[in-house]
Design a protein around this motif. Structure first.
Motif, mmCIF file in Angstrom:
data_model
loop_
_atom_site.group_PDB
_atom_site.id
_atom_site.type_symbol
_atom_site.label_atom_id
_atom_site.label_comp_id
_atom_site.label_asym_id
_atom_site.label_seq_id
_atom_site.Cartn_x
_atom_site.Cartn_y
_atom_site.Cartn_z
ATOM 1 N N ALA A 1 0.719 -1.234 0.309
ATOM 2 C CA ALA A 1 -0.016 0.096 -0.036
ATOM 3 C C ALA A 1 1.094 0.928 0.375
ATOM 4 C CB ALA A 1 -1.036 -0.061 1.220
ATOM 5 N N ARG A 2 1.643 1.753 1.167
ATOM 6 C CA ARG A 2 2.466 1.974 0.484
ATOM 7 C C ARG A 2 3.335 2.819 -0.362
ATOM 8 N NH1 ARG A 2 2.662 1.258 5.822
ATOM 9 N NH2 ARG A 2 2.516 2.501 7.677
ATOM 10 N N GLU A 3 3.760 1.578 -0.824
ATOM 11 C CA GLU A 3 4.625 1.592 -2.193
ATOM 12 C C GLU A 3 3.680 3.076 -3.552
ATOM 13 O OE1 GLU A 3 5.273 -2.393 -3.984
ATOM 14 O OE2 GLU A 3 6.796 -2.262 -2.973
ATOM 15 N N VAL A 4 2.310 2.836 -3.808
ATOM 16 C CA VAL A 4 1.859 2.936 -5.039
ATOM 17 C C VAL A 4 1.642 5.172 -4.097
ATOM 18 C CG1 VAL A 4 -0.972 3.908 -5.124
ATOM 19 C CG2 VAL A 4 -0.199 2.010 -4.611
ATOM 20 N N ARG A 5 1.864 5.805 -5.522
ATOM 21 C CA ARG A 5 1.801 6.978 -5.045
ATOM 22 C C ARG A 5 0.845 7.597 -5.101
ATOM 23 N NH1 ARG A 5 5.137 11.109 -8.955
ATOM 24 N NH2 ARG A 5 4.064 12.858 -7.889
ATOM 25 N N GLY A 6 0.809 8.916 -3.669
ATOM 26 C CA GLY A 6 -0.340 8.953 -3.222
ATOM 27 C C GLY A 6 -0.522 9.008 -1.843
ATOM 28 N N VAL A 7 -0.339 7.531 -1.590
ATOM 29 C CA VAL A 7 -0.450 7.416 -0.179
ATOM 30 C C VAL A 7 0.551 7.955 0.440
ATOM 31 C CG1 VAL A 7 -0.616 5.454 1.680
ATOM 32 C CG2 VAL A 7 -1.581 5.528 -0.730
ATOM 33 N N HIS A 8 -0.042 8.446 2.180
ATOM 34 C CA HIS A 8 1.337 9.472 2.513
ATOM 35 C C HIS A 8 1.377 8.474 3.640
ATOM 36 C CE1 HIS A 8 3.192 13.021 4.707
ATOM 37 N NE2 HIS A 8 2.570 12.959 5.985
ATOM 38 N N ASP A 9 0.562 8.029 4.355
ATOM 39 C CA ASP A 9 0.181 6.925 5.876
ATOM 40 C C ASP A 9 -0.864 6.211 5.519
ATOM 41 O OD1 ASP A 9 1.507 6.656 7.893
ATOM 42 O OD2 ASP A 9 1.597 8.374 9.089
ATOM 43 N N LEU A 10 -0.936 4.747 6.581
ATOM 44 C CA LEU A 10 -1.306 4.512 6.606
ATOM 45 C C LEU A 10 -1.090 4.542 8.507
ATOM 46 C CD1 LEU A 10 0.094 3.311 4.168
ATOM 47 C CD2 LEU A 10 -1.181 1.012 5.855
ATOM 48 N N VAL B 1 -4.651 14.633 -5.173
ATOM 49 C CA VAL B 1 -4.847 12.948 -6.021
ATOM 50 C C VAL B 1 -6.457 12.440 -5.649
ATOM 51 C CG1 VAL B 1 -4.227 10.641 -5.345
ATOM 52 C CG2 VAL B 1 -2.522 12.151 -4.476
ATOM 53 N N ALA B 2 -6.095 11.581 -7.092
ATOM 54 C CA ALA B 2 -7.841 11.108 -7.365
ATOM 55 C C ALA B 2 -8.179 9.847 -6.345
ATOM 56 C CB ALA B 2 -8.195 10.601 -8.497
ATOM 57 N N ILE B 3 -8.772 10.164 -5.228
ATOM 58 C CA ILE B 3 -9.251 8.979 -4.574
ATOM 59 C C ILE B 3 -9.359 7.735 -4.621
ATOM 60 C CG2 ILE B 3 -10.657 8.636 -2.161
ATOM 61 C CD1 ILE B 3 -10.123 11.256 -1.573
ATOM 62 N N ALA B 4 -10.319 7.817 -5.697
ATOM 63 C CA ALA B 4 -11.099 6.682 -6.546
ATOM 64 C C ALA B 4 -9.811 5.895 -7.435
ATOM 65 C CB ALA B 4 -12.294 6.755 -7.303
ATOM 66 N N GLU B 5 -8.428 6.340 -7.558
ATOM 67 C CA GLU B 5 -8.019 6.217 -8.742
ATOM 68 C C GLU B 5 -6.584 5.749 -7.892
ATOM 69 O OE1 GLU B 5 -6.573 8.772 -11.771
ATOM 70 O OE2 GLU B 5 -8.428 8.828 -12.700
ATOM 71 N N LEU B 6 -6.463 6.427 -6.639
ATOM 72 C CA LEU B 6 -5.655 5.631 -6.010
ATOM 73 C C LEU B 6 -5.912 4.626 -5.305
ATOM 74 C CD1 LEU B 6 -3.003 6.385 -4.244
ATOM 75 C CD2 LEU B 6 -4.942 7.585 -2.246
ATOM 76 N N ALA B 7 -7.810 4.236 -4.815
ATOM 77 C CA ALA B 7 -8.047 3.197 -3.962
ATOM 78 C C ALA B 7 -7.627 2.070 -5.356
ATOM 79 C CB ALA B 7 -9.686 3.381 -3.426
ATOM 80 N N ARG B 8 -8.139 2.051 -6.311
ATOM 81 C CA ARG B 8 -8.338 1.358 -7.019
ATOM 82 C C ARG B 8 -6.620 0.693 -7.516
ATOM 83 N NH1 ARG B 8 -12.399 3.389 -9.698
ATOM 84 N NH2 ARG B 8 -10.898 5.153 -10.544
ATOM 85 N N ALA B 9 -5.357 1.325 -7.195
ATOM 86 C CA ALA B 9 -4.293 1.146 -7.733
ATOM 87 C C ALA B 9 -3.653 0.432 -6.596
ATOM 88 C CB ALA B 9 -3.176 2.222 -7.513
ATOM 89 N N VAL B 10 -4.361 0.978 -5.039
ATOM 90 C CA VAL B 10 -3.758 -0.050 -3.750
ATOM 91 C C VAL B 10 -4.165 -0.969 -3.563
ATOM 92 C CG1 VAL B 10 -4.036 0.496 -2.327
ATOM 93 C CG2 VAL B 10 -3.431 2.537 -2.364
ATOM 94 N N ARG B 11 -5.867 -1.859 -4.236
ATOM 95 C CA ARG B 11 -6.288 -2.998 -3.936
ATOM 96 C C ARG B 11 -5.090 -3.374 -5.273
ATOM 97 N NH1 ARG B 11 -10.873 -0.679 -4.940
ATOM 98 N NH2 ARG B 11 -11.341 -1.033 -2.570
ATOM 99 N N ARG B 12 -4.909 -2.793 -6.415
ATOM 100 C CA ARG B 12 -4.538 -3.691 -7.062
ATOM 101 C C ARG B 12 -2.930 -4.386 -6.816
ATOM 102 N NH1 ARG B 12 -5.225 -0.401 -11.418
ATOM 103 N NH2 ARG B 12 -3.952 0.699 -11.524
ATOM 104 N N ASN B 13 -1.783 -3.285 -6.324
ATOM 105 C CA ASN B 13 -0.413 -3.342 -5.418
ATOM 106 C C ASN B 13 -0.972 -4.626 -4.635
ATOM 107 O OD1 ASN B 13 2.386 -2.839 -6.517
ATOM 108 N ND2 ASN B 13 2.253 -1.802 -4.572
ATOM 109 N N VAL B 14 -1.901 -4.188 -3.570
ATOM 110 C CA VAL B 14 -2.199 -4.815 -2.307
ATOM 111 C C VAL B 14 -2.501 -6.115 -2.991
ATOM 112 C CG1 VAL B 14 -3.574 -5.555 -0.053
ATOM 113 C CG2 VAL B 14 -2.252 -3.652 -0.865
ATOM 114 N N ILE B 15 -3.801 -6.555 -3.773
ATOM 115 C CA ILE B 15 -3.386 -8.001 -4.032
ATOM 116 C C ILE B 15 -2.549 -9.132 -4.514
ATOM 117 C CG2 ILE B 15 -5.094 -9.743 -5.471
ATOM 118 C CD1 ILE B 15 -7.242 -7.560 -4.944
ATOM 119 N N ASN B 16 -1.646 -8.232 -5.693
ATOM 120 C CA ASN B 16 -0.534 -8.524 -6.745
ATOM 121 C C ASN B 16 0.162 -8.532 -6.034
ATOM 122 O OD1 ASN B 16 -1.923 -8.362 -8.704
ATOM 123 N ND2 ASN B 16 -0.909 -6.358 -9.605
ATOM 124 N N ALA B 17 0.988 -7.754 -4.743
ATOM 125 C CA ALA B 17 1.970 -8.585 -3.993
ATOM 126 C C ALA B 17 1.401 -9.506 -2.718
ATOM 127 C CB ALA B 17 2.106 -7.310 -2.366
#
Length: 169
Positions: A62-71, A118-134
């Motif tokens: 999740a942290r790898e995705v650009r636009g995520v500041h923190d968790l 950051v467009a939150i909907a696009e960010l959420a899709r990118a985070v979801r995709r990256n987390v699932i793949n990892a």
């Protein structure tokens, strides 16, 4: 507590009370017979993955995705800030991540702080995709869901401490 049942012509929907501990899990634990088809089981033995492993993989992805500041939520981030000031203490990679891991499946919940603009909907899709793949690549578990809760927006300059000006020179 009472159980609410709603019946229609074609189906029946039964809702269990919120505090029912026998509620169905998001992650199904496959029976041993169907477990043979899993990447984690063979005739030579089985592999089990601890929750903390999946939690760390999800947090890093999740942290790898650009636009995520923190968790994490506000309290978790405040505790993390205190922990960072303690010599020898390490940052929690799993902060803001909760997981449920079964024998062959995993479900993930993330709490994100996004950067302003950051467009939150696009960010959420990118985070979801990256987390699932990892998770699927590293563990062999099938990810059944990744829920994302955006609980704050980071605005540069908000975290800067005000400079104390002295009245006396």
């Amino acid at each position: 507590m009472s159980t609410t049942t709603t019946t229609t012509d074609k189906n029946t929907d039964t809702k269990a009370p919120a505090d029912n501990k026998a509620a169905v899990s998001r992650v199904s634990n496959a029976a041993a017979t169907s477990d043979k088809n899993s990447k984690l089981a063979s005739d030579q033995g089985t592999t089990s993955i601890a929750d903390i492993v999946v939690q760390k993989v999800a947090g890093l992805a999740a942290r790898e995705v650009r636009g995520v500041h923190d968790l994490g939520g506000g309290a978790a981030r405040a505790f993390g800030a205190i922990r960072d000031r303690i010599p020898g203490a390490s940052a929690s990679i799993g902060q803001g991540v909760s997981v449920e891991v079964g024998e062959t499946q995993a479900a993930v919940d993330l709490e994100l702080v996004v950067e302003y603009g950051v467009a939150i909907a696009e960010l959420a899709r990118a985070v979801r995709r990256n987390v699932i793949n990892a998770i699927e690549q590293m563990t062999g578990l099938d990810v059944v869901e990744v829920n994302i809760n955006v609980n704050d927006v980071y605005i540069p300059g908000d975290d800067d401490e005000p400079v104390q000006s002295s009245r006396v020179q």
